[in-house]
Design a protein around this motif. Structure first.
Motif, mmCIF file in Angstrom:
data_model
loop_
_atom_site.group_PDB
_atom_site.id
_atom_site.type_symbol
_atom_site.label_atom_id
_atom_site.label_comp_id
_atom_site.label_asym_id
_atom_site.label_seq_id
_atom_site.Cartn_x
_atom_site.Cartn_y
_atom_site.Cartn_z
ATOM 1 N N ASN A 115 0.856 -1.192 0.000
ATOM 2 C CA ASN A 115 0.000 0.000 0.000
ATOM 3 C C ASN A 115 0.886 1.234 0.000
ATOM 4 O OD1 ASN A 115 -2.869 -0.602 0.181
ATOM 5 N ND2 ASN A 115 -2.391 -1.582 2.149
ATOM 6 N N PRO A 116 0.354 2.390 -0.385
ATOM 7 C CA PRO A 116 1.073 3.643 -0.154
ATOM 8 C C PRO A 116 0.917 4.061 1.299
ATOM 9 C CG PRO A 116 -1.046 4.121 -1.133
ATOM 10 C CD PRO A 116 -0.942 2.612 -1.081
ATOM 11 N N TRP A 117 1.708 5.025 1.730
ATOM 12 C CA TRP A 117 1.494 5.610 3.048
ATOM 13 C C TRP A 117 0.188 6.391 3.045
ATOM 14 C CZ3 TRP A 117 6.469 8.519 5.060
ATOM 15 C CH2 TRP A 117 7.516 7.603 5.214
ATOM 16 N N HIS A 118 -0.682 6.126 4.020
ATOM 17 C CA HIS A 118 -1.768 7.075 4.256
ATOM 18 C C HIS A 118 -1.301 8.053 5.328
ATOM 19 C CE1 HIS A 118 -2.754 4.945 7.952
ATOM 20 N NE2 HIS A 118 -3.096 3.842 7.313
ATOM 21 N N ILE A 119 -2.116 9.040 5.638
ATOM 22 C CA ILE A 119 -1.663 10.120 6.503
ATOM 23 C C ILE A 119 -1.381 9.618 7.923
ATOM 24 C CG2 ILE A 119 -3.973 10.906 7.213
ATOM 25 C CD1 ILE A 119 -0.888 13.086 6.292
ATOM 26 N N GLY A 120 -2.003 8.492 8.310
ATOM 27 C CA GLY A 120 -1.689 7.880 9.607
ATOM 28 C C GLY A 120 -0.277 7.327 9.641
ATOM 29 N N HIS A 121 0.151 6.699 8.534
ATOM 30 C CA HIS A 121 1.536 6.238 8.445
ATOM 31 C C HIS A 121 2.501 7.418 8.553
ATOM 32 C CE1 HIS A 121 -0.204 2.734 5.908
ATOM 33 N NE2 HIS A 121 0.005 2.307 7.139
ATOM 34 N N ALA A 122 2.106 8.543 7.984
ATOM 35 C CA ALA A 122 2.974 9.727 8.021
ATOM 36 C C ALA A 122 3.213 10.180 9.456
ATOM 37 C CB ALA A 122 2.368 10.857 7.196
ATOM 38 N N ARG A 123 2.199 10.040 10.319
ATOM 39 C CA ARG A 123 2.407 10.435 11.721
ATOM 40 C C ARG A 123 3.497 9.573 12.347
ATOM 41 N NH1 ARG A 123 -1.681 10.996 17.062
ATOM 42 N NH2 ARG A 123 -0.405 12.654 17.956
ATOM 43 N N ASN A 124 3.440 8.269 12.098
ATOM 44 C CA ASN A 124 4.474 7.368 12.595
ATOM 45 C C ASN A 124 5.853 7.811 12.090
ATOM 46 O OD1 ASN A 124 6.366 5.051 12.443
ATOM 47 N ND2 ASN A 124 4.671 3.857 13.259
ATOM 48 N N ALA A 125 5.929 8.064 10.785
ATOM 49 C CA ALA A 125 7.216 8.378 10.157
ATOM 50 C C ALA A 125 7.813 9.676 10.680
ATOM 51 C CB ALA A 125 7.045 8.439 8.644
ATOM 52 N N HIS A 176 9.761 5.572 -0.389
ATOM 53 C CA HIS A 176 10.857 6.494 -0.109
ATOM 54 C C HIS A 176 10.696 7.823 -0.844
ATOM 55 C CE1 HIS A 176 13.774 3.138 1.371
ATOM 56 N NE2 HIS A 176 12.788 3.386 2.194
ATOM 57 N N LYS A 177 10.016 7.812 -1.972
ATOM 58 C CA LYS A 177 9.717 9.073 -2.656
ATOM 59 C C LYS A 177 8.773 9.914 -1.797
ATOM 60 C CE LYS A 177 10.435 7.416 -7.391
ATOM 61 N NZ LYS A 177 9.811 7.162 -8.713
ATOM 62 N N THR A 178 7.813 9.238 -1.166
ATOM 63 C CA THR A 178 6.918 9.936 -0.240
ATOM 64 C C THR A 178 7.704 10.456 0.954
ATOM 65 O OG1 THR A 178 5.121 8.439 -0.877
ATOM 66 C CG2 THR A 178 4.825 9.705 1.154
ATOM 67 N N ALA A 179 8.573 9.597 1.506
ATOM 68 C CA ALA A 179 9.372 9.974 2.675
ATOM 69 C C ALA A 179 10.245 11.187 2.366
ATOM 70 C CB ALA A 179 10.235 8.795 3.123
ATOM 71 N N ALA A 180 10.815 11.210 1.158
ATOM 72 C CA ALA A 180 11.706 12.312 0.775
ATOM 73 C C ALA A 180 10.961 13.643 0.765
ATOM 74 C CB ALA A 180 12.317 12.033 -0.592
ATOM 75 N N LEU A 205 8.727 14.538 2.753
ATOM 76 C CA LEU A 205 8.602 14.968 4.148
ATOM 77 C C LEU A 205 9.947 14.999 4.859
ATOM 78 C CD1 LEU A 205 5.403 12.947 5.163
ATOM 79 C CD2 LEU A 205 5.562 15.397 4.714
ATOM 80 N N ASP A 206 11.017 14.767 4.111
ATOM 81 C CA ASP A 206 12.381 14.733 4.665
ATOM 82 C C ASP A 206 12.496 13.716 5.793
ATOM 83 O OD1 ASP A 206 15.047 15.338 4.714
ATOM 84 O OD2 ASP A 206 14.837 17.119 5.968
ATOM 85 N N VAL A 207 11.875 12.556 5.614
ATOM 86 C CA VAL A 207 11.999 11.430 6.545
ATOM 87 C C VAL A 207 13.153 10.557 6.058
ATOM 88 C CG1 VAL A 207 10.900 9.317 7.379
ATOM 89 C CG2 VAL A 207 9.581 11.449 7.258
ATOM 90 N N GLN A 208 14.094 10.276 6.950
ATOM 91 C CA GLN A 208 15.325 9.601 6.554
ATOM 92 C C GLN A 208 15.503 8.272 7.287
ATOM 93 O OE1 GLN A 208 18.527 12.425 7.168
ATOM 94 N NE2 GLN A 208 17.342 14.098 6.282
ATOM 95 N N HIS A 209 16.287 7.371 6.659
ATOM 96 C CA HIS A 209 16.634 6.088 7.276
ATOM 97 C C HIS A 209 18.094 5.769 7.008
ATOM 98 C CE1 HIS A 209 12.205 5.385 7.385
ATOM 99 N NE2 HIS A 209 12.526 4.720 8.476
ATOM 100 N N THR A 263 -0.599 9.941 1.923
ATOM 101 C CA THR A 263 0.313 11.039 2.244
ATOM 102 C C THR A 263 0.646 11.843 0.995
ATOM 103 O OG1 THR A 263 1.228 9.762 4.077
ATOM 104 C CG2 THR A 263 2.543 11.609 3.268
ATOM 105 N N ASP A 264 0.820 11.142 -0.134
ATOM 106 C CA ASP A 264 1.092 11.836 -1.395
ATOM 107 C C ASP A 264 -0.031 12.816 -1.728
ATOM 108 O OD1 ASP A 264 3.503 10.469 -1.936
ATOM 109 O OD2 ASP A 264 2.406 8.773 -2.747
#
Length: 624
Positions: free
Chosen positions: A133-143, A242-246, A248-252, A431-432
């Motif tokens: 699945n893609p990230w939904h906005i709930g996943h974004a809170r975790n990230a 990771h494109k979504t994470a980028a 939001l500047d979420v890094q790993h 999230t996208d």
């Protein structure tokens, strides 16, 4: 040799502690706190209540005695006032103002950093989104919680590894793989995780259970075409994540795959360690005959359960979820040797930062065990998470148990319902999609403010503001509070929202573009309440960051960590600066001394706001 000052506020606090010790002969630092009203001073002491019980005296009279401090011996204490049973301390603003500015100028972008936890290794694991699945906005809170946690930990000295766990062996993965094989008539179009998520919604309704079970068996065996295709599908989905994470500047730093865990020998290593514990038992009768169990009846919350025996390994040798989690954390803490091989997954262009991944064909030695771990997992998993660290304690690994933190958080929900990958309720709220809509609204606002700028300017500024608006809205709320997704709140561009903070930074930058700040100035001319408020806030920044980490408390529902205080601080500093801006002319101040001093204050405020925004994962803009 005197240690260089890193935390101006702590210097003031330590002087207060020493003054109280001299007058009372006791360490009363634990009784200090910020008064509710500014007119009651900068630090308040409530020790008179406790001392009154010891001495059988009157708290107000004891407070009067405590207030008889010779302030001439303490450079940062202006005065001490007893108000009823409270003792209030006021900062001597002249030396404190100089201390704050000197410290900030010396440290610059490192201001706020401390070495308090230097040498301690931490792993922060987030967001562990299934690759179907893609990230939904709930996943974004975790990230963003995990990413911000890692930034804050690094700021106070921790050596941090940002880790993501990817479950590529679960039922959901087999179902979406079935969907690719039987429902996708042509190559998927668009962003891969979005397209895969839509396939999963349909496959969940239509899949052949027997075929899915067969796929699961082949995935678990590995070394076959199905396992190879599933890993490729999962990696492609993760790259889309990771494109979504980028955005939001979420890094790993490290990716750990369930399929690699399954074939690494980790469970066999962990089983040997588990069997060494005198508190592990293999039952010989009953429905759990042959199972390895640990008895948790020593803990209150388990005594209330009918069954206090937690199975780690079933009679057929298969680990339970708890057993697998215990084994995984044996590895994280270095209780067992590292069984994994590693390879590069991605290297950031132009940056010395590599994202590593576990693999079945690679090189060893990319992981250093942690002293503390932080698992960012939703509140409903509180009991399973608590079970794992209590099992670690029962097995004799006390240090690991004490270093295990579950950063629990409440979910982001839709009005009246929760997000569900199977039901597709994320569609329209990925999230996208949310960042895209935030960017669209930001572009409209930026264009209205700057009608003559270039398309490139509108795009870059809008993208920064849109991502920041989403990220900040997820960070400003305490982790134990649920967020109900509403567009007007998520994308609020006024008040306590990221655009306001970014606009404040841009306003300060605009002043400094017109005239740069001097390196020195006569700070004594900064005497208005607006100027003094900014100085005091700037001085507290390092203490705010350290306080967030030192104030962590492990509750039964998870670890209480007040990351929202960082957002709260950035907002307060922005409000104070804008009040200063409206009441205190900078470039048109009445004297050259005042112009220079106010420019220095603007530069200082700009630097601290920039540091705070960076910790929040928000890119500070020079122009909006």
């Amino acid at each position: 040799m005197t240690e260089p000052v890193l935390n101006p506020w702590e210097q003031f606090r330590q002087q207060v502690v020493r003054a109280l010790h001299e007058i009372s002969g006791k360490d009363l630092g634990g009784f200090l706190g910020r008064p509710a009203k500014p007119e009651h001073g900068d630090l308040g002491c409530t020790a008179a209540f406790s001392l009154a019980k010891e001495q059988r005296g009157n708290p107000a009279e004891i407070a009067k005695e405590l207030a008889k401090i010779d302030t001439s011996r303490f450079s940062l204490i202006q005065k001490v006032v007893a108000q009823g049973p409270y003792v209030n301390f006021y900062i001597s603003i002249k030396p404190y103002r100089q201390l704050v500015i000197d410290t900030l100028q010396r440290l610059g972008e490192q201001y706020g950093r401390s070495e308090t936890f230097q040498g301690i290794r931490a792993v922060v694991e987030y967001p562990a989104v299934n690759p179907n699945n893609p990230w939904h906005i709930g996943h974004a809170r975790n990230a963003v919680l995990g990413d911000t946690m890692a930034r804050v930990l690094g700021m106070v000295g921790y050596d941090v590894t940002r880790m993501d766990y990817i479950n590529d062996l679960g039922l959901q993965i087999a179902v979406v793989y079935w969907g690719l094989k039987h429902l996708a008539k042509e190559p998927l179009k668009g962003k891969y995780d979005q397209a895969l998520g839509r396939i999963y919604v349909e496959a969940h309704q239509k899949h052949d259970k027997a075929q899915v079970e067969r796929y699961l068996q082949l995935m678990e065996k590995g070394t076959n075409e199905v396992a190879k295709e599933v890993r490729a599908m999962s990696e492609r989905c993760l790259r889309a994540h990771h494109k979504t994470a980028a955005r939001l500047d979420v890094q790993h730093d490290l990716l750990v795959w369930e399929s690699d865990i399954a074939h690494s020998g980790l469970f066999a290593e962990a089983l040997d360690k588990i069997l060494e514990s005198p508190n592990i038992k293999r039952l010989t009768e009953g429905e759990k005959a042959g199972c390895l169990i640990v008895d948790l009846s020593a803990y209150e919350e388990f005594r209330q359960l009918k069954d206090t025996e937690k199975i780690l390994i079933r009679s057929n040798g298969v680990a339970t979820y708890t057993g697998k989690d215990v084994a995984f954390h044996f590895w994280k803490f270095g209780i067992i040797k590292d069984p994994f091989l590693y390879r590069q997954f991605r290297r950031k262009r132009g940056e010395n930062q590599t994202l590593w991944t576990t693999t079945q064909k690679g090189k060893p030695g990319r992981f250093t065990p942690a002293n503390v771990i932080f698992n960012v997992i939703g509140m409903p998993q509180s009991f399973p998470q608590r079970t794992v660290y209590l099992v670690l304690e029962t097995l004799g690994y006390t240090d690991a148990s004490e270093g295990y933190y579950h950063l629990a958080y409440e979910f982001v929900t839709l009005p009246g319902k929760r997000f569900s990958g199977r039901r597709g309720t994320w569609i329209g709220f990925s999230t996208d999609a949310v960042v895209r809509e935030a960017t669209r609204r930001a572009r409209r606002e930026v264009k209205a403010r700057n009608p003559n700028e270039s398309p490139k300017f509108y795009r870059q500024v809008a993208e920064s503001i849109g991502a920041a608006a989403v990220r900040y809205s997820l960070l400003k709320v305490a982790v134990e509070k649920q967020i109900t997704f509403r567009w007007n709140e998520m994308l609020n561009f006024d008040g306590n929202a990221a655009p306001y903070l970014m606009y404040t930074h841009a306003r300060a930058s605009s002043i400094l573009r017109k005239q740069s700040a001097p390196k020195t100035a006569n700070l004594d001319v900064l005497s208005t309440s607006h100027e003094i408020e900014i100085v005091k806030l700037i001085g507290r920044f390092p203490d705010i960051i350290l306080g967030i980490v030192e104030g962590m408390q492990r509750e039964k529902w998870g670890t209480r960590i007040e990351l929202f205080k960082l957002a709260e601080y950035a907002y307060k500093l922005s409000v104070a600066f804008n009040s200063f801006y409206n009441h205190c002319p900078v470039l048109k101040a009445e004297s050259k001394d005042l112009i220079a001093a106010r420019l220095l204050l603007v530069d200082a405020c700009s630097q601290v706001l920039r540091n705070a925004l960076t910790l929040l994962g928000i890119h500070p803009l020079e122009r909006i």
